[in-house]
Design an enzyme around this catalytic site. Structure first.
Site, mmCIF file in Angstrom:
data_model
loop_
_atom_site.group_PDB
_atom_site.id
_atom_site.type_symbol
_atom_site.label_atom_id
_atom_site.label_comp_id
_atom_site.label_asym_id
_atom_site.label_seq_id
_atom_site.Cartn_x
_atom_site.Cartn_y
_atom_site.Cartn_z
ATOM 1 N N CYS A 194 63.059 4.691 58.985
ATOM 2 C CA CYS A 194 61.693 4.838 59.477
ATOM 3 C C CYS A 194 61.733 5.058 60.977
ATOM 4 C CB CYS A 194 60.884 3.576 59.148
ATOM 5 S SG CYS A 194 59.148 3.688 59.649
ATOM 6 N N HIS A 232 57.236 7.023 50.920
ATOM 7 C CA HIS A 232 57.398 6.335 52.200
ATOM 8 C C HIS A 232 56.197 6.605 53.114
ATOM 9 C CE1 HIS A 232 59.757 4.848 55.744
ATOM 10 N NE2 HIS A 232 58.910 5.664 56.361
ATOM 11 N N GLU A 233 55.829 7.873 53.256
ATOM 12 C CA GLU A 233 54.716 8.231 54.146
ATOM 13 C C GLU A 233 53.386 7.730 53.584
ATOM 14 O OE1 GLU A 233 55.624 9.038 56.969
ATOM 15 O OE2 GLU A 233 57.632 9.781 56.545
ATOM 16 N N HIS A 235 52.775 4.155 54.438
ATOM 17 C CA HIS A 235 52.288 3.949 55.806
ATOM 18 C C HIS A 235 50.760 3.966 55.859
ATOM 19 C CE1 HIS A 235 55.585 3.629 58.622
ATOM 20 N NE2 HIS A 235 56.227 4.639 58.058
#
Length: 171
Positions: free
Chosen positions: A100, A143-144, A147
């Protein structure tokens, strides 16, 4: 223009907040946000030699938007993903060492779905449905997407030993 100095780092409370959807009237702001995301990604790539995606909240832009830019044939890159929703995920999962930009020297072992379907709008406000069967893209999108919901990969670690330092490029 935002720079690497504007990147929120692990521990910043904004990284744990859920983001608000981008509204149609905010569409004129998107090119500036994307330029900032692109600029910071390029600085990360130059300094740390990694980076395929970055989410708006990593720059304190608390909107449901992320930017993908990978060198890969068969699809137009970069991709601007606005107001994404995971409409389905596979039951099949796999593990990887995730990284990250908000903690560039740390790797975290996580489990992610092997495939998914993503519904989103692009920078022209056109809606897309994107079935993603490629593992590398699937894990990146997850993953994004995390966020945008205030979830970091540190929160998805498979166990207490799922952390390691990233090797430096010349070691």
């Amino acid at each position: 223009m935002k720079t690497l100095a504007d990147l929120l780092l692990l521990g910043d409370p904004r990284l744990y907040e859920s983001c608000e959807p981008v509204r149609p009237d905010e569409l004129p702001l998107v090119p500036g946000w994307v330029a900032d995301l692109h600029n910071v990604m390029e600085e990360i790539r130059a300094k740390y030699q990694f980076g395929r995606g970055i989410a708006a909240p990593q720059l304190g832009i608390m909107k449901r938007l992320f930017y993908l830019n990978i060198d890969r044939p068969g699809q137009a890159w970069p991709q601007v993903i606005i107001n994404p929703e995971l409409t389905s995920v596979s039951n099949d999962m796999d593990e990887l060492w995730d990284d990250c930009m908000s903690f560039p020297n740390l790797l975290v072992r996580v489990r992610r779905h092997r495939s998914l379907t993503l519904t989103y709008r692009d920078e022209h406000w056109h809606e897309h449905v994107w079935p993603v069967s490629d593992w590398s893209l699937s894990e990146l999108i997850q993953h994004e997407y995390d966020h945008l919901n205030g979830i970091l990969c540190t929160m998805r670690a498979i166990d207490a030993q799922a952390f390691r330092w990233r090797p430096t490029p010349n070691s």
